[in-house]
Write a protein that holds these residues in place. Structure first.
Motif, PDB file in Angstrom:
ATOM      1  N   PRO A 169      69.708  23.053  -6.730  1.00  0.00           N
ATOM      2  CA  PRO A 169      69.638  21.985  -6.737  1.00  0.00           C
ATOM      3  C   PRO A 169      69.888  20.531  -6.174  1.00  0.00           C
ATOM      4  O   PRO A 169      69.334  19.346  -6.184  1.00  0.00           O
ATOM      5  CB  PRO A 169      68.898  21.624  -7.974  1.00  0.00           C
ATOM      6  N   THR A 170      71.463  20.932  -6.275  1.00  0.00           N
ATOM      7  CA  THR A 170      71.848  19.414  -5.764  1.00  0.00           C
ATOM      8  C   THR A 170      72.840  19.787  -4.737  1.00  0.00           C
ATOM      9  O   THR A 170      73.756  18.898  -3.789  1.00  0.00           O
ATOM     10  CB  THR A 170      73.600  19.442  -6.805  1.00  0.00           C
ATOM     11  N   THR A 171      72.436  20.994  -3.916  1.00  0.00           N
ATOM     12  CA  THR A 171      73.253  21.118  -2.765  1.00  0.00           C
ATOM     13  C   THR A 171      72.546  20.367  -1.114  1.00  0.00           C
ATOM     14  O   THR A 171      73.338  20.320  -0.298  1.00  0.00           O
ATOM     15  CB  THR A 171      73.987  22.789  -1.924  1.00  0.00           C
ATOM     16  N   SER A 172      71.872  20.733  -0.584  1.00  0.00           N
ATOM     17  CA  SER A 172      70.661  19.832   0.382  1.00  0.00           C
ATOM     18  C   SER A 172      70.689  18.487   0.003  1.00  0.00           C
ATOM     19  O   SER A 172      71.019  18.252  -1.341  1.00  0.00           O
ATOM     20  CB  SER A 172      69.399  20.966   0.668  1.00  0.00           C
ATOM     21  N   VAL A 173      70.573  17.687   0.829  1.00  0.00           N
ATOM     22  CA  VAL A 173      70.788  16.767   1.367  1.00  0.00           C
ATOM     23  C   VAL A 173      70.028  15.725   2.765  1.00  0.00           C
ATOM     24  O   VAL A 173      69.477  16.414   3.196  1.00  0.00           O
ATOM     25  CB  VAL A 173      72.429  15.847   1.612  1.00  0.00           C
ATOM     26  N   VAL A 174      69.054  14.630   1.890  1.00  0.00           N
ATOM     27  CA  VAL A 174      68.383  14.004   3.288  1.00  0.00           C
ATOM     28  C   VAL A 174      69.524  12.199   3.002  1.00  0.00           C
ATOM     29  O   VAL A 174      69.794  11.508   2.317  1.00  0.00           O
ATOM     30  CB  VAL A 174      67.153  13.270   2.847  1.00  0.00           C
ATOM     31  N   TYR A 181      69.353   7.961  15.448  1.00  0.00           N
ATOM     32  CA  TYR A 181      70.576   7.623  14.527  1.00  0.00           C
ATOM     33  C   TYR A 181      71.970   8.293  14.134  1.00  0.00           C
ATOM     34  O   TYR A 181      72.897   8.312  13.659  1.00  0.00           O
ATOM     35  CB  TYR A 181      70.330   7.792  13.060  1.00  0.00           C
ATOM     36  N   ARG A 182      71.802   9.570  15.843  1.00  0.00           N
ATOM     37  CA  ARG A 182      73.058   9.770  15.957  1.00  0.00           C
ATOM     38  C   ARG A 182      74.314   8.988  16.116  1.00  0.00           C
ATOM     39  O   ARG A 182      73.988   8.212  17.315  1.00  0.00           O
ATOM     40  CB  ARG A 182      72.371  11.541  16.850  1.00  0.00           C
ATOM     41  N   ARG A 183      75.057  10.029  15.778  1.00  0.00           N
ATOM     42  CA  ARG A 183      76.668   9.455  16.538  1.00  0.00           C
ATOM     43  C   ARG A 183      77.033   8.201  16.214  1.00  0.00           C
ATOM     44  O   ARG A 183      77.486   7.076  16.554  1.00  0.00           O
ATOM     45  CB  ARG A 183      76.789   8.860  18.314  1.00  0.00           C
ATOM     46  N   ARG A 184      76.496   7.999  14.891  1.00  0.00           N
ATOM     47  CA  ARG A 184      77.335   6.985  13.812  1.00  0.00           C
ATOM     48  C   ARG A 184      77.293   7.201  12.359  1.00  0.00           C
ATOM     49  O   ARG A 184      78.353   7.130  11.847  1.00  0.00           O
ATOM     50  CB  ARG A 184      75.928   5.935  13.567  1.00  0.00           C
ATOM     51  N   GLY A 185      78.051   8.418  12.502  1.00  0.00           N
ATOM     52  CA  GLY A 185      79.148   9.159  11.684  1.00  0.00           C
ATOM     53  C   GLY A 185      77.714  10.294  10.645  1.00  0.00           C
ATOM     54  O   GLY A 185      78.322  10.050   9.417  1.00  0.00           O
ATOM     55  N   ILE A 186      76.023   9.620   9.951  1.00  0.00           N
ATOM     56  CA  ILE A 186      75.345  10.389   9.726  1.00  0.00           C
ATOM     57  C   ILE A 186      75.854  11.558   9.179  1.00  0.00           C
ATOM     58  O   ILE A 186      76.148  12.299   7.865  1.00  0.00           O
ATOM     59  CB  ILE A 186      74.007   9.763   9.182  1.00  0.00           C
ATOM     60  N   GLY A 187      76.132  12.217  10.540  1.00  0.00           N
ATOM     61  CA  GLY A 187      75.821  14.118   9.746  1.00  0.00           C
ATOM     62  C   GLY A 187      77.130  14.561   9.483  1.00  0.00           C
ATOM     63  O   GLY A 187      77.252  15.029   8.945  1.00  0.00           O
ATOM     64  N   THR A 188      78.229  13.297   9.749  1.00  0.00           N
ATOM     65  CA  THR A 188      79.896  13.677   9.058  1.00  0.00           C
ATOM     66  C   THR A 188      79.564  13.517   8.162  1.00  0.00           C
ATOM     67  O   THR A 188      79.465  14.070   6.854  1.00  0.00           O
ATOM     68  CB  THR A 188      81.154  13.413   9.899  1.00  0.00           C
ATOM     69  N   HIS A 189      79.412  12.888   7.439  1.00  0.00           N
ATOM     70  CA  HIS A 189      78.748  11.739   6.233  1.00  0.00           C
ATOM     71  C   HIS A 189      77.850  12.809   5.017  1.00  0.00           C
ATOM     72  O   HIS A 189      78.043  13.359   3.807  1.00  0.00           O
ATOM     73  CB  HIS A 189      78.397  10.899   5.904  1.00  0.00           C
ATOM     74  N   MET A 190      76.795  13.304   5.490  1.00  0.00           N
ATOM     75  CA  MET A 190      75.988  14.659   4.526  1.00  0.00           C
ATOM     76  C   MET A 190      76.057  15.656   5.004  1.00  0.00           C
ATOM     77  O   MET A 190      77.091  16.453   3.683  1.00  0.00           O
ATOM     78  CB  MET A 190      74.572  14.636   5.558  1.00  0.00           C
ATOM     79  N   VAL A 191      77.333  16.357   5.805  1.00  0.00           N
ATOM     80  CA  VAL A 191      78.550  17.415   6.245  1.00  0.00           C
ATOM     81  C   VAL A 191      79.375  17.359   4.546  1.00  0.00           C
ATOM     82  O   VAL A 191      79.225  18.454   3.753  1.00  0.00           O
ATOM     83  CB  VAL A 191      78.906  17.793   7.545  1.00  0.00           C
ATOM     84  N   GLY A 192      79.596  16.384   4.521  1.00  0.00           N
ATOM     85  CA  GLY A 192      80.672  15.889   3.088  1.00  0.00           C
ATOM     86  C   GLY A 192      80.669  16.624   2.218  1.00  0.00           C
ATOM     87  O   GLY A 192      80.682  16.459   1.028  1.00  0.00           O
ATOM     88  N   PHE A 193      78.996  15.622   2.417  1.00  0.00           N
ATOM     89  CA  PHE A 193      78.423  15.335   0.929  1.00  0.00           C
ATOM     90  C   PHE A 193      77.835  17.185   0.897  1.00  0.00           C
ATOM     91  O   PHE A 193      78.373  17.597  -0.816  1.00  0.00           O
ATOM     92  CB  PHE A 193      76.905  14.675   0.696  1.00  0.00           C
ATOM     93  N   CYS A 194      77.849  17.695   1.560  1.00  0.00           N
ATOM     94  CA  CYS A 194      77.510  19.297   1.407  1.00  0.00           C
ATOM     95  C   CYS A 194      78.678  19.774   0.389  1.00  0.00           C
ATOM     96  O   CYS A 194      78.997  20.652   0.331  1.00  0.00           O
ATOM     97  CB  CYS A 194      76.835  20.089   1.908  1.00  0.00           C
ATOM     98  N   MET A 195      80.042  19.681   1.808  1.00  0.00           N
ATOM     99  CA  MET A 195      81.479  20.738   0.888  1.00  0.00           C
ATOM    100  C   MET A 195      81.478  20.474   0.052  1.00  0.00           C
ATOM    101  O   MET A 195      82.004  20.902  -0.884  1.00  0.00           O
ATOM    102  CB  MET A 195      81.952  20.331   2.567  1.00  0.00           C
ATOM    103  N   HIS A 196      81.700  18.782  -0.591  1.00  0.00           N
ATOM    104  CA  HIS A 196      81.913  18.834  -1.993  1.00  0.00           C
ATOM    105  C   HIS A 196      80.819  19.360  -2.837  1.00  0.00           C
ATOM    106  O   HIS A 196      81.618  19.562  -4.069  1.00  0.00           O
ATOM    107  CB  HIS A 196      81.939  17.120  -2.043  1.00  0.00           C
ATOM    108  N   GLN A 197      80.104  19.090  -2.860  1.00  0.00           N
ATOM    109  CA  GLN A 197      78.473  19.815  -3.555  1.00  0.00           C
ATOM    110  C   GLN A 197      79.548  20.828  -3.981  1.00  0.00           C
ATOM    111  O   GLN A 197      79.247  22.057  -5.027  1.00  0.00           O
ATOM    112  CB  GLN A 197      77.753  19.889  -3.277  1.00  0.00           C
TER     113      GLN A 197
END
Length: 162
Positions: free
Chosen positions: A52-57, A88-104
């Motif tokens: 419930p907390t790990t997938s992201v949009v 929206y690519r190449r602007r840090g969104i993917g990196t930010h989402m991956v970071g969210f997942c890694m933190h969770q």
């Protein structure tokens, strides 16, 4: 990283009610593999309930512009269906989402995360290399299909204009 854009993007846990918008985004990603059963509403809802907390949009206003299905079996984390809308690519969104997942995952005590990227996915493979992920050459990946109805369809195969 485009800090101004990141400030305008909301990164939040995926909810079952996001399914229609998430699938609509998936359908715009050329080469993206959609499975007949695993990517159905019911299976994605089950995945989110289990994780419930790990997938992201990632949302720009009310529009979902990025997604990651992320889960854990209690030992290892896994990322699936990592994507960002083309504009929206190449602007840090993917990196930010991956970071969210890694933190969770780290908060859950998970110490290792894996993902699969199709060899033909040049953009995806470049992304993972750029953000420091290691391509493994010491393992072979195997799978066993339990349900032949779970066919993968790659977006853009049927229509070259997709």
């Amino acid at each position: 990283m485009d800090q101004q854009l990141i400030n305008e993007i909301d990164i939040m846990p995926m909810k079952p009610e996001d399914y229609d918008d998430v699938r609509a985004l998936w359908m715009t990603i050329r080469g993206f593999g959609i499975r007949a059963l695993d990517d159905s509403r019911e299976d994605i809802e089950r995945f989110i309930q289990r994780n419930p907390t790990t997938s992201v949009v990632a949302k720009a206003g009310n529009r979902i512009v990025g997604t990651i299905l992320c889960g854990s079996d209690g030992r290892q984390g896994a990322l699936y269906h990592v994507c960002v809308a083309k504009e929206y690519r190449r602007r840090g969104i993917g990196t930010h989402m991956v970071g969210f997942c890694m933190h969770q995952l780290k908060a859950m005590g998970i110490n290792k995360v894996a993902l699969i990227a199709f060899t033909a996915n040049d953009a995806g493979n470049a992304f993972w290399k750029q953000i420091g992920w290691n391509k493994r050459s010491d393992v072979n990946y195997y799978d066993f299909v339990l349900n032949d109805k779970n066919i993968t369809r790659f977006i853009g195969e049927d229509n070259e204009d997709s």
